[in-house]
Design a protein around this motif. Structure first.
Motif, PDB file in Angstrom:
ATOM      1  N   LYS A  47      93.785  52.549  72.623  1.00  0.00           N
ATOM      2  CA  LYS A  47      93.164  51.584  73.548  1.00  0.00           C
ATOM      3  C   LYS A  47      92.551  50.408  72.795  1.00  0.00           C
ATOM      4  O   LYS A  47      92.802  49.240  73.118  1.00  0.00           O
ATOM      5  CB  LYS A  47      92.070  52.279  74.392  1.00  0.00           C
ATOM      6  CG  LYS A  47      92.544  53.485  75.161  1.00  0.00           C
ATOM      7  CD  LYS A  47      91.439  54.125  75.974  1.00  0.00           C
ATOM      8  CE  LYS A  47      90.275  54.695  75.192  1.00  0.00           C
ATOM      9  NZ  LYS A  47      90.640  55.837  74.312  1.00  0.00           N
ATOM     10  N   SER A  48      91.723  50.728  71.793  1.00  0.00           N
ATOM     11  CA  SER A  48      91.048  49.640  71.053  1.00  0.00           C
ATOM     12  C   SER A  48      92.059  48.809  70.272  1.00  0.00           C
ATOM     13  O   SER A  48      91.888  47.594  70.139  1.00  0.00           O
ATOM     14  CB  SER A  48      90.000  50.213  70.089  1.00  0.00           C
ATOM     15  OG  SER A  48      88.963  50.815  70.809  1.00  0.00           O
ATOM     16  N   THR A  49      93.103  49.463  69.771  1.00  0.00           N
ATOM     17  CA  THR A  49      94.140  48.719  69.043  1.00  0.00           C
ATOM     18  C   THR A  49      94.797  47.701  69.963  1.00  0.00           C
ATOM     19  O   THR A  49      94.978  46.536  69.579  1.00  0.00           O
ATOM     20  CB  THR A  49      95.187  49.707  68.471  1.00  0.00           C
ATOM     21  OG1 THR A  49      94.501  50.648  67.647  1.00  0.00           O
ATOM     22  CG2 THR A  49      96.235  48.982  67.665  1.00  0.00           C
ATOM     23  N   PHE A  74      86.847  44.050  77.257  1.00  0.00           N
ATOM     24  CA  PHE A  74      85.722  44.981  77.169  1.00  0.00           C
ATOM     25  C   PHE A  74      86.187  46.253  76.477  1.00  0.00           C
ATOM     26  O   PHE A  74      87.182  46.848  76.888  1.00  0.00           O
ATOM     27  CB  PHE A  74      85.246  45.383  78.565  1.00  0.00           C
ATOM     28  CG  PHE A  74      84.734  44.243  79.409  1.00  0.00           C
ATOM     29  CD1 PHE A  74      83.383  43.932  79.434  1.00  0.00           C
ATOM     30  CD2 PHE A  74      85.602  43.494  80.196  1.00  0.00           C
ATOM     31  CE1 PHE A  74      82.898  42.895  80.225  1.00  0.00           C
ATOM     32  CE2 PHE A  74      85.128  42.452  80.982  1.00  0.00           C
ATOM     33  CZ  PHE A  74      83.772  42.155  80.997  1.00  0.00           C
ATOM     34  N   ASP A  75      85.462  46.688  75.438  1.00  0.00           N
ATOM     35  CA  ASP A  75      85.795  47.956  74.783  1.00  0.00           C
ATOM     36  C   ASP A  75      84.663  48.958  74.979  1.00  0.00           C
ATOM     37  O   ASP A  75      83.671  48.938  74.251  1.00  0.00           O
ATOM     38  CB  ASP A  75      86.083  47.759  73.291  1.00  0.00           C
ATOM     39  CG  ASP A  75      86.837  48.948  72.696  1.00  0.00           C
ATOM     40  OD1 ASP A  75      86.952  49.987  73.395  1.00  0.00           O
ATOM     41  OD2 ASP A  75      87.310  48.851  71.548  1.00  0.00           O
ATOM     42  N   GLU A  76      84.803  49.800  75.989  1.00  0.00           N
ATOM     43  CA  GLU A  76      83.817  50.831  76.330  1.00  0.00           C
ATOM     44  C   GLU A  76      82.391  50.299  76.294  1.00  0.00           C
ATOM     45  O   GLU A  76      81.535  50.856  75.602  1.00  0.00           O
ATOM     46  CB  GLU A  76      83.959  52.021  75.374  1.00  0.00           C
ATOM     47  CG  GLU A  76      85.386  52.545  75.351  1.00  0.00           C
ATOM     48  CD  GLU A  76      85.475  53.986  74.919  1.00  0.00           C
ATOM     49  OE1 GLU A  76      84.625  54.777  75.373  1.00  0.00           O
ATOM     50  OE2 GLU A  76      86.381  54.319  74.150  1.00  0.00           O
ATOM     51  N   PRO A  77      82.105  49.249  77.057  1.00  0.00           N
ATOM     52  CA  PRO A  77      80.801  48.597  76.933  1.00  0.00           C
ATOM     53  C   PRO A  77      79.638  49.455  77.420  1.00  0.00           C
ATOM     54  O   PRO A  77      78.495  49.188  77.053  1.00  0.00           O
ATOM     55  CB  PRO A  77      80.942  47.344  77.807  1.00  0.00           C
ATOM     56  CG  PRO A  77      81.997  47.690  78.795  1.00  0.00           C
ATOM     57  CD  PRO A  77      82.953  48.575  78.054  1.00  0.00           C
TER      58      PRO A  77
END
Ligand code: ATP
Ligand code: MG
Length: 229
Positions: free
Chosen positions: A49-51, A168-171
């Motif tokens: 996901k983050s990649t 947004f990355d798991e904010p």
């Protein structure tokens, strides 16, 4: 910088792949995110996901495939537009605020970087802080705020320049459950008002359903399901 100078931008991803040290961690990602909508990326830890988000941000260059924002090629072939030229706003799990700057200075930072004049910056910072409910906190340092308030500052900083795309990355994952739920509702409302195209990474199905029109389920570097709600 005029307000709402362009219609929201669709994101197109085709044949996208990424390798770290020869190991393929993302495979053949195909996605089209309609302008003005939010896509949630959902999946277990390590699925990529983050990649994928970093590829959209320009923090990584893809090993295969292409990314377009609207008609413009952002990454693919020899092209990789750097993050500061992509017109994006980002919010991370760990807030990533500047500790030595006040709340207002943190929110002002993207405008400063874009060379916006001081008078307009002041108006925009005030408006962004009002949008996230922090008008009374402009002079504080991040260390003088709760986790939820810090994440609201990060949100104000992401939207202040009215970027074409929000990432947004798991904010909310560092916050406790009640706070997560109320901030999630506020963010859903804000995203609806802004009409910006957004990609939102989360582990949490309820969050994904609250925030997003489209939900992509990832597993081991692949998108295994895509639903529109
Ligand atoms: N800089 C890196 N160098 C080498 N491997 C990496 C790097 N960053 C990520 N990886 C690997 O790529 C895979 C995908 O990682 P990624 O961070 O995209 O997962 P994720 O879905 O965001 O996970 P989480 O939910 O835990 O944040 C993992 O196997 C991870 O170990
Ligand atoms: Mg991650």
């Amino acid at each position: 910088m005029p307000v709402n100078r362009e219609p929201a931008t669709a994101i197109s991803i085709s044949g996208l792949g990424h390798q770290f040290n020869g190991q393929q961690v993302l495979n053949d990602i195909e996605l089209r995110i309609p302008a003005g909508t939010t896509l949630a990326l959902l999946g277990p830890s390590g699925c990529g996901k983050s990649t994928l988000l970093k590829l959209l941000a320009g923090l990584l260059q893809p090993s295969q495939g292409e990314i377009h924002f609207g008609a413009r090629l952002m990454a693919g072939g020899r092209t990789c537009v750097p993050p500061e030229q992509r017109d994006i706003g980002m919010v991370f799990q760990d807030y990533a605020l500047w500790p030595h700057m006040s709340v207002a200075q943190n929110v002002d930072f993207p405008l400063h970087m874009r060379g916006v004049g001081q008078a307009e910056r002041r108006i925009r910072v005030k408006a962004a802080l009002a949008r996230v409910g922090l008008s009374d906190f402009a002079g504080r340092k991040p260390s003088e705020l709760s986790g939820g308030q810090q994440q609201r500052v990060a949100l104000a900083r992401a939207i202040v320049a009215e970027p074409r795309v929000l990432l947004f990355d798991e904010p909310l994952s560092n916050l406790d459950r009640d706070l997560r739920e109320s901030l999630c509702r506020d963010m859903a409302q804000l995203l609806g008002q802004l009409g910006t195209t957004a990609v939102y990474v989360t582990h949490d199905r309820a969050e994904a359903h609250l925030l997003a029109r489209h939900i992509a389920f990832m597993s081991q570097g692949h998108i295994v399901d895509l639903t529109t709600v």
